[in-house]
Design a protein around this motif. Structure first.
Motif, PDB file in Angstrom:
ATOM      1  N   GLU A  64     -27.875 126.528 -46.877  1.00  0.00           N
ATOM      2  CA  GLU A  64     -29.223 126.043 -47.159  1.00  0.00           C
ATOM      3  C   GLU A  64     -29.252 124.584 -47.626  1.00  0.00           C
ATOM      4  OE1 GLU A  64     -30.975 128.837 -49.857  1.00  0.00           O
ATOM      5  OE2 GLU A  64     -30.841 130.503 -48.439  1.00  0.00           O
ATOM      6  N   THR A  65     -28.560 123.720 -46.892  1.00  0.00           N
ATOM      7  CA  THR A  65     -28.628 122.287 -47.134  1.00  0.00           C
ATOM      8  C   THR A  65     -28.822 121.574 -45.801  1.00  0.00           C
ATOM      9  OG1 THR A  65     -27.511 120.327 -48.029  1.00  0.00           O
ATOM     10  CG2 THR A  65     -26.118 122.004 -47.016  1.00  0.00           C
ATOM     11  N   GLN A  66     -29.483 120.434 -45.825  1.00  0.00           N
ATOM     12  CA  GLN A  66     -29.714 119.672 -44.598  1.00  0.00           C
ATOM     13  C   GLN A  66     -28.475 118.924 -44.139  1.00  0.00           C
ATOM     14  OE1 GLN A  66     -33.367 117.297 -45.637  1.00  0.00           O
ATOM     15  NE2 GLN A  66     -33.817 117.739 -43.501  1.00  0.00           N
ATOM     16  N   TYR A  67     -27.564 118.647 -45.067  1.00  0.00           N
ATOM     17  CA  TYR A  67     -26.470 117.713 -44.789  1.00  0.00           C
ATOM     18  C   TYR A  67     -25.220 118.435 -44.310  1.00  0.00           C
ATOM     19  CZ  TYR A  67     -29.235 114.064 -46.955  1.00  0.00           C
ATOM     20  OH  TYR A  67     -30.226 113.159 -47.234  1.00  0.00           O
ATOM     21  N   ILE A  68     -24.711 117.960 -43.178  1.00  0.00           N
ATOM     22  CA  ILE A  68     -23.472 118.507 -42.624  1.00  0.00           C
ATOM     23  C   ILE A  68     -22.559 117.350 -42.252  1.00  0.00           C
ATOM     24  CG2 ILE A  68     -22.424 119.750 -40.688  1.00  0.00           C
ATOM     25  CD1 ILE A  68     -24.727 121.630 -40.669  1.00  0.00           C
ATOM     26  N   THR A  69     -21.293 117.473 -42.635  1.00  0.00           N
ATOM     27  CA  THR A  69     -20.276 116.509 -42.226  1.00  0.00           C
ATOM     28  C   THR A  69     -19.258 117.204 -41.337  1.00  0.00           C
ATOM     29  OG1 THR A  69     -20.504 115.082 -44.165  1.00  0.00           O
ATOM     30  CG2 THR A  69     -18.390 115.029 -43.025  1.00  0.00           C
ATOM     31  N   VAL A  70     -19.053 116.652 -40.147  1.00  0.00           N
ATOM     32  CA  VAL A  70     -18.026 117.139 -39.228  1.00  0.00           C
ATOM     33  C   VAL A  70     -16.817 116.236 -39.417  1.00  0.00           C
ATOM     34  CG1 VAL A  70     -17.430 117.584 -36.822  1.00  0.00           C
ATOM     35  CG2 VAL A  70     -19.781 117.954 -37.615  1.00  0.00           C
ATOM     36  N   THR A  71     -15.694 116.833 -39.796  1.00  0.00           N
ATOM     37  CA  THR A  71     -14.532 116.058 -40.193  1.00  0.00           C
ATOM     38  C   THR A  71     -13.266 116.700 -39.647  1.00  0.00           C
ATOM     39  OG1 THR A  71     -13.465 115.030 -42.141  1.00  0.00           O
ATOM     40  CG2 THR A  71     -14.366 117.249 -42.449  1.00  0.00           C
ATOM     41  N   GLY A  72     -12.107 116.227 -40.082  1.00  0.00           N
ATOM     42  CA  GLY A  72     -10.840 116.771 -39.595  1.00  0.00           C
ATOM     43  C   GLY A  72      -9.757 116.597 -40.637  1.00  0.00           C
TER      44      GLY A  72
END
Length: 213
Positions: A64-72
């Motif tokens: 339930e948050t707007q923020y997503i980080t795609v990382t590695g």
């Protein structure tokens, strides 16, 4: 149905970038073609689990948050990463991509925020920088320099001028924890009047670990 090899999906405070401190879902993809000497996520080089993109998104929605980080790792090493980013954006998420700068970013959805490294000499991977990527960055994107020595700092300062980075996007200078004294780096930035954002890895101060990267 497209799938990606995932090391972990977790919820934490953003530890870096210009959204530092904001609760964020991190999707950490497995695999990386680089071996930076200061890497703190080597556990993501191998292993992981194949997960369908629909399931990845379903897991992210639970927090339930707007923020997503795609990382590695290096997320762009898996081509289906581009599809994941677009689908997340289509769902209304605010998506950032953390990338090493060694892989072409031209295909990344323009709505995403690209947080791209330029590798310094101390990383051991200076030769992997793909400088053509700079042309695909815009005002909402960010370039990160991870600095571990005077040589790294001087190289980074020169790169600002050579590639005309100020004014293109946010510039981040980050000390290698345990190697570069953060106060000394901050004082250099002030001394040289650099138009950059100093950042320190918040997650390491709070939890002494790699989460939130």
């Amino acid at each position: 149905m497209s799938s990606l090899r995932i090391t972990e999906i977790f919820y934490s405070l953003q530890g870096e970038s210009n959204t530092v401190g904001i609760p964020t879902v991190f999707i950490r993809l497995t695999g990386c073609p680089l071996r930076c000497v200061y890497c703190d996520t080597a556990y993501a080089f191998t292993g992981g689990k194949k997960v369908k993109i629909t399931e990845i998104i379903a897991q992210a929605e639970q927090f339930e948050t707007q923020y997503i980080t795609v990382t590695g790792g290096e997320p762009l090493a898996q081509p289906a990463c581009l599809e994941l980013i677009t689908q997340l954006l289509d769902k209304g998420f605010i998506v950032s991509l953390e990338t090493s700068g060694a892989i072409d970013v031209s295909g990344v959805d323009s709505r995403a925020v690209k947080v791209m490294d330029l590798k310094t000499p101390g990383s051991g991977e200076l030769s992997k920088n793909l400088y053509q990527n700079i042309a695909f960055l815009n005002a909402k994107d960010q370039i990160k320099f991870v600095i571990g020595s005077d040589e790294d700092y001087d190289w980074s300062k020169a790169a600002l001028a050579e590639y005309k980075l100020p004014g293109r996007c946010d510039i981040l200078f980050s000390p290698v924890m345990g190697q570069q004294n953060p106060t000394e780096l901050a004082e250099k930035i002030l001394r040289d009047r650099l138009p950059v954002r100093f950042q320190i890895q918040l997650h390491k101060l709070l939890w002494d670990d790699a989460q939130g990267k």
